[in-house]
Design a protein around this motif. Structure first.
Motif, mmCIF file in Angstrom:
data_model
loop_
_atom_site.group_PDB
_atom_site.id
_atom_site.type_symbol
_atom_site.label_atom_id
_atom_site.label_comp_id
_atom_site.label_asym_id
_atom_site.label_seq_id
_atom_site.Cartn_x
_atom_site.Cartn_y
_atom_site.Cartn_z
ATOM 1 N N CYS A 12 22.161 11.518 42.007
ATOM 2 C CA CYS A 12 23.481 11.166 42.526
ATOM 3 C C CYS A 12 24.144 12.414 43.094
ATOM 4 N N ASN A 19 19.822 9.793 36.863
ATOM 5 C CA ASN A 19 19.636 8.416 36.411
ATOM 6 C C ASN A 19 20.031 7.442 37.521
ATOM 7 N N VAL A 21 18.811 4.357 40.277
ATOM 8 C CA VAL A 21 17.850 3.253 40.352
ATOM 9 C C VAL A 21 17.950 2.617 41.733
ATOM 10 N N LEU A 26 17.436 -2.800 40.805
ATOM 11 C CA LEU A 26 18.671 -3.237 40.146
ATOM 12 C C LEU A 26 18.879 -4.736 40.348
ATOM 13 N N SER A 47 26.251 -6.176 38.556
ATOM 14 C CA SER A 47 25.639 -5.113 39.373
ATOM 15 C C SER A 47 24.540 -5.676 40.277
ATOM 16 N N TYR A 138 20.183 3.642 46.585
ATOM 17 C CA TYR A 138 20.039 3.905 45.151
ATOM 18 C C TYR A 138 21.397 3.818 44.485
ATOM 19 N N CYS A 140 23.692 4.866 41.125
ATOM 20 C CA CYS A 140 23.803 5.815 40.011
ATOM 21 C C CYS A 140 24.289 5.055 38.780
ATOM 22 N N ARG A 141 23.511 5.140 37.709
ATOM 23 C CA ARG A 141 23.889 4.423 36.490
ATOM 24 C C ARG A 141 25.002 5.139 35.729
ATOM 25 N N ARG A 142 25.309 6.376 36.137
ATOM 26 C CA ARG A 142 26.338 7.121 35.416
ATOM 27 C C ARG A 142 27.723 6.877 36.036
ATOM 28 N N GLY A 144 28.154 4.933 38.983
ATOM 29 C CA GLY A 144 28.199 3.642 39.669
ATOM 30 C C GLY A 144 28.291 3.726 41.174
#
Ligand code: ZN
Length: 151
Positions: A12, A19, A21, A26, A47, A138, A140-142, A144
């Motif tokens: 990110c 992290n 995806v 997703l 999501s 992509y 970012c899971r941290r 968003g």
């Protein structure tokens, strides 16, 4: 940090987290299909909805929107035309109405064809780009954030 980002572009760029995806992953992970005895369908996480792929445009809606006035005007136009041809004297007053109906019908056919051409152009030229962008987006899971990463 600069050398790390050059080595691994898949992080990110807002929070630096690795992290991330891919949007298709997703989408796949958050979409579940189910079927019971009476129902079947799919459920989607929030999501997964946000990461949904672009859709190609369909022809059904313009076909319906243009098709109804086309059928209406052409049907009544031809009914009037047959009436004029059968009893030419009594139905002569219908002449203008018949011409107007057939003209409107023809304009609607042109409108429908133009609409179809625009849809075909979108599906051939714009949709593949959107699909490619989606495949290279992509999440970012941290923090968003969605980000396009092109190799
Ligand atoms: Zn982030």
């Amino acid at each position: 940090m600069a050398s790390l980002s050059q080595l691994n572009p898949y992080h990110c760029d807002q929070c630096g987290a690795a992290n991330v995806v891919a949007a298709p992953v997703l989408y796949q992970q958050g979409t579940h299909s189910y079927s019971t005895r009476f129902y079947s369908g799919t459920t989607q996480s929030f999501s997964a909805k946000a990461a949904a792929p672009p859709d190609p445009r369909g022809y059904g809606r313009p076909l319906l929107l243009w098709g109804i006035p086309i059928c209406f005007t052409l049907f009544w136009g031809f009914v009037g035309l047959v009436g004029i041809l059968d009893h030419s004297k009594s139905a002569m007053t219908l002449g203008n109405t018949v011409v107007t109906l057939l003209l409107i019908g023809s304009i609607c056919i042109c409108g429908m064809l133009l609409n179809f051409r625009r849809i075909a152009r979108y599906n051939q030229q714009i949709y593949p780009k959107l699909q490619w962008n989606w495949e290279h987006t992509y999440f970012c899971r941290r923090c968003g954030r969605f980000r396009l990463i092109s190799p």
